[in-house]
Every structure is written in C-alpha cells, then in structure tokens.
Design an enzyme around this catalytic site. Structure first.
Site, short mmCIF file in Angstrom:
data_model
loop_
_atom_site.label_atom_id
_atom_site.label_comp_id
_atom_site.label_asym_id
_atom_site.label_seq_id
_atom_site.Cartn_x
_atom_site.Cartn_y
_atom_site.Cartn_z
N ASN A 44 -9.34 -13.55 1.49
CA ASN A 44 -10.10 -14.73 1.85
C ASN A 44 -11.14 -14.91 0.75
O ASN A 44 -11.56 -13.92 0.15
CB ASN A 44 -10.80 -14.50 3.20
CG ASN A 44 -11.41 -15.78 3.74
OD1 ASN A 44 -12.41 -16.28 3.22
ND2 ASN A 44 -10.80 -16.32 4.77
N ASP A 72 -4.43 -7.91 -2.92
CA ASP A 72 -5.04 -8.14 -1.60
C ASP A 72 -4.94 -9.64 -1.35
O ASP A 72 -5.48 -10.44 -2.13
CB ASP A 72 -6.51 -7.66 -1.66
CG ASP A 72 -7.39 -8.26 -0.56
OD1 ASP A 72 -6.84 -8.75 0.43
OD2 ASP A 72 -8.63 -8.21 -0.71
N GLU A 94 0.82 -1.22 0.00
CA GLU A 94 0.00 0.00 0.00
C GLU A 94 0.85 1.27 0.00
O GLU A 94 0.44 2.29 -0.55
CB GLU A 94 -1.00 0.01 1.17
CG GLU A 94 -0.38 0.04 2.58
CD GLU A 94 0.06 -1.32 3.08
OE1 GLU A 94 0.12 -2.27 2.28
OE2 GLU A 94 0.38 -1.43 4.28
N GLU A 115 -5.06 -8.43 4.45
CA GLU A 115 -6.34 -8.02 3.86
C GLU A 115 -7.14 -7.14 4.82
O GLU A 115 -7.66 -6.09 4.45
CB GLU A 115 -7.18 -9.25 3.49
CG GLU A 115 -8.60 -8.88 3.09
CD GLU A 115 -9.36 -9.97 2.36
OE1 GLU A 115 -9.55 -11.05 2.92
OE2 GLU A 115 -9.78 -9.71 1.22
N GLU A 116 -7.22 -7.58 6.07
CA GLU A 116 -8.02 -6.83 7.04
C GLU A 116 -7.47 -5.41 7.19
O GLU A 116 -8.21 -4.43 7.22
CB GLU A 116 -8.03 -7.54 8.39
CG GLU A 116 -8.87 -8.82 8.43
CD GLU A 116 -8.09 -10.07 8.06
OE1 GLU A 116 -6.92 -9.93 7.62
OE2 GLU A 116 -8.64 -11.18 8.19
N TRP A 138 1.99 -13.67 -0.75
CA TRP A 138 0.58 -14.07 -0.91
C TRP A 138 0.39 -15.52 -0.43
O TRP A 138 1.13 -16.41 -0.86
CB TRP A 138 0.22 -13.95 -2.40
CG TRP A 138 -1.13 -14.50 -2.76
CD1 TRP A 138 -2.32 -14.20 -2.19
CD2 TRP A 138 -1.40 -15.45 -3.81
NE1 TRP A 138 -3.32 -14.89 -2.82
CE2 TRP A 138 -2.79 -15.67 -3.81
CE3 TRP A 138 -0.60 -16.13 -4.75
CZ2 TRP A 138 -3.42 -16.54 -4.72
CZ3 TRP A 138 -1.23 -16.99 -5.65
CH2 TRP A 138 -2.60 -17.19 -5.63
N GLY A 139 -0.58 -15.71 0.45
CA GLY A 139 -0.88 -17.07 0.91
C GLY A 139 0.17 -17.65 1.84
O GLY A 139 0.11 -18.85 2.16
N CYS A 140 1.11 -16.84 2.31
CA CYS A 140 2.23 -17.41 3.08
C CYS A 140 2.26 -16.96 4.54
O CYS A 140 3.27 -17.10 5.22
CB CYS A 140 3.55 -17.04 2.41
SG CYS A 140 3.62 -17.63 0.73
N1 AR6 Z 1 2.64 -5.50 2.15
C1 AR6 Z 1 3.44 -6.53 1.74
N2 AR6 Z 1 3.49 -7.72 2.36
C2 AR6 Z 1 2.72 -7.90 3.44
C3 AR6 Z 1 1.87 -6.88 3.93
C4 AR6 Z 1 1.86 -5.64 3.24
N3 AR6 Z 1 1.10 -4.63 3.63
N4 AR6 Z 1 1.24 -7.34 5.01
C5 AR6 Z 1 1.65 -8.60 5.19
N5 AR6 Z 1 2.56 -8.95 4.26
P1 AR6 Z 1 -1.47 -12.78 5.19
P2 AR6 Z 1 -2.41 -15.05 3.59
C6 AR6 Z 1 3.25 -10.25 4.11
O1 AR6 Z 1 -1.24 -13.72 6.31
O2 AR6 Z 1 -1.42 -16.02 4.12
C7 AR6 Z 1 -6.57 -12.87 6.07
O3 AR6 Z 1 -7.35 -13.16 7.19
C8 AR6 Z 1 3.68 -10.88 5.42
O4 AR6 Z 1 4.90 -11.55 5.17
O5 AR6 Z 1 -2.37 -11.62 5.42
O6 AR6 Z 1 -2.75 -15.08 2.13
C9 AR6 Z 1 -7.37 -13.02 4.80
O7 AR6 Z 1 -8.69 -12.55 4.94
C10 AR6 Z 1 2.57 -11.88 5.69
O8 AR6 Z 1 2.98 -12.94 6.51
O9 AR6 Z 1 -2.01 -13.54 3.88
C11 AR6 Z 1 -7.32 -14.50 4.61
O10 AR6 Z 1 -8.28 -15.17 5.40
C12 AR6 Z 1 2.23 -12.34 4.30
O11 AR6 Z 1 2.33 -11.16 3.51
C13 AR6 Z 1 -5.94 -14.87 5.07
O12 AR6 Z 1 -5.55 -13.84 5.99
C14 AR6 Z 1 0.89 -12.98 4.15
O13 AR6 Z 1 -0.11 -12.16 4.69
C15 AR6 Z 1 -4.96 -14.86 3.95
O14 AR6 Z 1 -3.71 -15.28 4.44
#
Ligand code: AR6
Length: 532
Positions: free
Chosen positions: A303, A300, A290, A318-319, A433-435
């Site tokens: 979910n 984003d 962002e 995302e939140e 993403w997803g990690c």
């Molecule tokens: N910019 C870049 N990287 C980021 C940022 C940012 N602003 N914020 C986090 N990261 P995660 P997911 C990195 O866990 O695994 C939500 O509840 C950071 O390394 O949000 O796809 C959704 O609604 C972080 O560990 O994404 C879904 O239910 C990693 O991105 C679920 O989480 C992953 O961020 C998705 O989980």
C-alpha cells in the site's frame, strides 16, 4: 515446458547463473549524509552492535521521529484533587508501565493513561479475546515473563536508540540502518502505543501522510464480527511470538537497512524507446515469494501507506509478510506515503513465524528459524521491495496509457539494483502484484513487471499462487514474444494500441498473439541471457 513440475520457462538453476542458489550482497553499511546509521559499525555477530552515538541526542522536529522519551514531549495529567499536572510523556509512560500486570484490562488502563484523549475511541476487544483463547499456562507466562520483558525492552529505548531517526520523506533518497535490537525496542514501544502524535486520524494532523505505528488498531475489534476478530487474534500470535523470540536469553545480533528510493519521472525510461529484450522468466504455479524467493529481490505488494492494514483488519500479501517478518513494521514509523515513482527496499529483516491460510483463513503456524546467511554488516541477505500498485475501481482504466506508464515506472524504480556495483543483479521474486485487493489484471501486470525487470537487466521468478492457467498463458505469451523478438519498447507500443475498441473484440493476449507477429524470425529453443 515443465508443467508437470509446476513451472515453465527457465529453470531456477539458470536464473542463479548455473548455481543452486546465489545470494548477492548490498554494499556494506556506511554512515553518510543520506544514510543514518544508529549503531557503531563494528559488527561482531556475537552481541548486538553498540548504539551510536554514545550520548543521547534528541531532535524534536518535523524532520525526525518524535520519540516518546523526548524531554520536549509533555503530557498533562489530572491528579486526584483535579489539579492539572504537566510531566514529560516519558515520566507518565514509565509510571504507567512499571507495575505488575495481571490482566489485559490492567494493561489497557495503563496504555490509556498516556493516551487519555482516546479513552472513548479505542477498544481492546481483540487483545482481551486473545487471552480468552489461549490457555491459563500461556497467560501466566505472558504476564509473569513476556510482558515485563516487552516493557523492559520498550523502556530501554533512550539507551538503545541514542540518535534521532530521520523521517524518510516524500521525494527523498535516504536510508536508515538499525540494529535488530533497536528495531525490537521501537516495536515494543509501538505495541505499548507510546509514540506521540501518531494517533490522530484527521487529514491535517502532523502525521496524516504516514502509516499508523501504535498497535491500538490491532487490539481493537468487534465481537459481532467473529471472523475478523479471529484474524486479529492470529496476528497477535505472530507479534507475541516475535517478542518472545527477541526477548529470549540471546538478544538479536543483526542489523537492517531501510532505503527510500525516489526517481523523478523524467529519469524513468522513455518506454517506447527501450530496445532491450525481455528477461529470463521462471513462472511457477506453486510456491510463494517468501518461501521460494531466497537470493532474489522479493516484492511486497504494498500500500502507498506501507504495511497497509497490518495493524488493523487487512490480511493479504503485504500484511502477512509484515506479520511473519515483524521487523518490517518499523518502516511504518519512518516512511511517508509513497509517490508514483518511489519505492522502499528493506534488507536484513528476519522471518520469525510460519503461517497457513490467507486473508480470512490466516493462522499463525509456529516458529520459523531463518537461516538466511548474513552480510558483512550483519544483515540477513533478504531484500524486500515495497511497491504499491494502482487500485482500479474500473477495470478498463488499467489498460490506459497513463496507468500502464505509472505501473511501469513504479516497478522500474523498485527493481533498480542497489546491490554491489558491477555484479549481475539478482532476479525478482514476484507474482500477481496489484491483482488481488487492488483488482488489476495479472495478464497485463506480469508483462509490465517483465518489462520493468528487463530494463534493470534482472530475471523474473513469477509465482501465480496456485493458478495453473495463468502460468501456462503467461508462459505461452512470453515465448511468443521471445520468438518474434518483441523488445520492451515494441511491447509497450502494442500495449498502448490495445484501446477500448480492440478490447471490445478480444482479450489482451489474443490481441498480442495476433499483433506481435510482425517480424518472424528463427525460433528460439533456449532462453537468452537478458543482456544478449
Ligand atoms: N506469494 C506470491 N503471491 C502471492 C502471495 C505470496 N505470498 N500472497 C498473495 N499472492 P494482494 P494487491 C498473490 O491482494 O492487489 C494489501 O492490503 C495472490 O494471487 O495482497 O497489490 C496492501 O497493503 C493475490 O491475490 O496485493 C495493499 O493495500 C495477489 O498476489 C493491497 O493489499 C495479490 O495480492 C495491495 O493489493
């Protein structure tokens, strides 16, 4: 290699085609069969666009958002003499909200008066705690000024949103454009929990396949979990700040577009046959999507129920994005759960807040003034794509062919450009993403996203979120693949051959470093353009 600067790969200047920054545009908003435009298309940017049509249209059906002011939406109340009385829901809402509120207990009672079924299920602990934390002066301002403004904005809904809002259903390609003021009115209603049929939690309820939209989950809490409660208080600060901004003397004048995109699996690439080379990559251990993603399509980490836990306890990528850009919350009103080859793109959402921390340490950090330029249709030139990764209970599953194809297709669909035709599409701002919450492996997901971007001829700007080792390892792998001219199809085939046997002996990148050496060629000293 520019490790000392925090990044590796291609410079941002090159990503922007030799410019410091460049904002690509979406085609102007046009009303059509699959694009509902809820305002008149004469955009002045001096005042909010006028609602369209001029007379209220109400469609009370399963294809449209069921509006709280619909004359077909009835509510049974019990009067003092125990007689049952049937009124429209909107009459009950108006009676409940048109009063001078002096406390959140009072507000709670009003909200429950038109959500009677949930009296014993909902609690408002976080909302009450919020006012215990802020000072008397702020509390006074809230009840004397801001809350009446929010209520006023909510009750203006029938004159602000005059057309029915189509639901963005599964497997459809459809867009909705709303003015920022219309979004604010819809969100004021969500804040006051007025949307009918959106509260049931049972699997067979009408909106079981839609995200939550009424804010009651955000108001609830449990004093036994103070950390969770304080995150909700910070979330409320973001939301209240948003309402302060949109109800200030000048109404918001812009617009936003929400696009649901659905591609059939058959129309996704045959990944083993894709010949294109990997795209340009800028990889940075500093910065966030962002903050540094201006001019790029911003991912984003979603979910499949958009917004994830934003209206409850969740507070990750995302939140947080939805909290600092609350107009994104309106996607939760309209978007049915995403399927494997679907994505949602929102253009025009504005950022209102700063924040610090992450997850448990998240805090609202004051006002943010968004100076992103607007396009000719009044949208901020910010596009955000929601793509939901798979959640992996077992780590090994992500390396299986089926999972890799699913993630490739998902990213591919999200990365298709909806910008002006015949222009070089903007780069993708992404990261792990997803990690995080979804437990994927960033070493694999970074390659998957590069492949999906390659097919769409888009450079990638990857933020490793502070992880320098990941930055260096991915950059090294990337240059190795470039050096040996490994194209998307070849990389896909290599990934497919990383089976459980191979996995037992070596890491994914060790495996790729060894196997991707079949065709040595002259070293590339500079990055190639993605189309060369
Ligand atoms: N910019 C870049 N990287 C980021 C940022 C940012 N602003 N914020 C986090 N990261 P995660 P997911 C990195 O866990 O695994 C939500 O509840 C950071 O390394 O949000 O796809 C959704 O609604 C972080 O560990 O994404 C879904 O239910 C990693 O991105 C679920 O989480 C992953 O961020 C998705 O989980």
């Amino acid at each position: 290699i520019h490790g000392s600067l925090g990044w590796q790969g291609t410079s941002m200047n090159e990503i922007f085609g030799g410019l410091d920054i460049f904002f690509n545009e979406q085609p102007p908003i046009r009303r059509s069969e699959n694009h509902a435009v809820l305002f008149e298309l004469t955009i002045s940017l001096r005042r909010p666009p006028k609602p369209f049509p001029s007379q209220l249209v109400d469609r009370w059906s399963e294809h449209f958002v069921r509006m709280p002011h619909s004359p077909k939406c009835f509510y049974t109340t019990q009067n003092n003499t125990d007689d049952r009385e049937v009124q429209t829901r909107w009459e009950v809402i108006q009676q409940a909200l048109l009063q001078n509120f002096i406390s959140t207990m009072h507000l709670e009672a009003a909200i429950l008066s038109y959500n009677n079924k949930y009296v014993s299920q909902w609690n408002f602990t976080a909302l009450h705690s919020f006012f215990e934390e802020i000072d008397e002066e702020e509390t006074k301002k809230f009840f004397e000024k801001l809350l009446p403004n929010i209520i006023n904005l909510a009750l203006q809904l029938p004159s602000l949103v005059t057309d029915s809002i189509p639901l963005l259903k599964k497997h459809s390609n459809q867009s909705i454009s709303l003015s920022q003021l219309q979004v604010a009115s819809l969100l004021a209603n969500a804040f006051l929990c007025t949307f009918p049929r959106r509260n049931a939690v049972t699997a067979n309820s009408e909106y079981a396949s839609y995200p939550y939209i009424n804010f009651n989950g955000l108001f609830s809490g449990n004093a036994r979990y103070p950390r969770k409660l304080s995150v909700k208080i910070e979330k409320l600060k973001c939301i209240i700040h948003y309402f302060r901004r949109v109800t200030a003397s000048l109404d918001p004048v812009g617009t936003i577009t929400i696009e649901r995109r659905s591609v059939s699996r058959n129309n996704c690439p045959k990944w083993d046959k894709v010949k294109c080379p990997l795209p340009l990559l800028h990889i940075n251990s500093e910065g966030t999507i962002e903050d540094q993603g201006a001019g790029l399509l911003q991912v984003d980490f979603a979910n499949k129920f958009l917004g994830g836990g934003v209206l409850n306890s969740g507070c990750v990528q995302e939140e947080i994005r939805f909290l600092i850009c609350p107009e994104l919350l309106v996607t939760m009103l309209v978007t049915e759960v995403l399927d494997d080859t679907e994505a949602v793109i929102v253009t025009g959402a504005e950022r209102y807040s700063n924040y610090t921390g992450y997850s448990d340490t998240f805090e609202w950090a004051g006002d943010y003034v968004d100076n992103t330029p607007r396009d000719s249709s009044g949208r901020r030139k910010t596009s955000i794509v929601a793509i939901d990764a798979l959640y992996f209970t077992h780590e090994y599953r992500q390396y299986q062919g089926r999972s890799i194809i699913r993630e490739l297709n998902k990213a591919y669909v999200g990365f298709i450009s909806s910008e002006m035709p015949n222009t070089q599409p903007s780069g993708i701002a992404t990261g792990n993403w997803g990690c995080g919450a979804f437990r994927g492996d960033p070493y694999l997901k970074s390659l998957i996203q590069l492949m999906a971007a390659a097919v769409n001829r888009r450079p990638v700007v990857y933020f490793t979120f502070g992880d320098k080792k990941l930055r260096d390892d991915v950059a090294k792998m990337y240059w190795h693949l470039i050096e040996y001219q490994v194209n998307v199809g070849q990389l896909f085939t290599l990934l497919q051959s990383y089976d459980s046997e191979a996995k037992r002996h070596q890491s994914l990148y060790d495996f790729l470093h060894k196997r991707a050496q079949v065709k040595p060629i002259l070293k590339y000293f500079c990055a190639r353009s993605p189309t060369s």
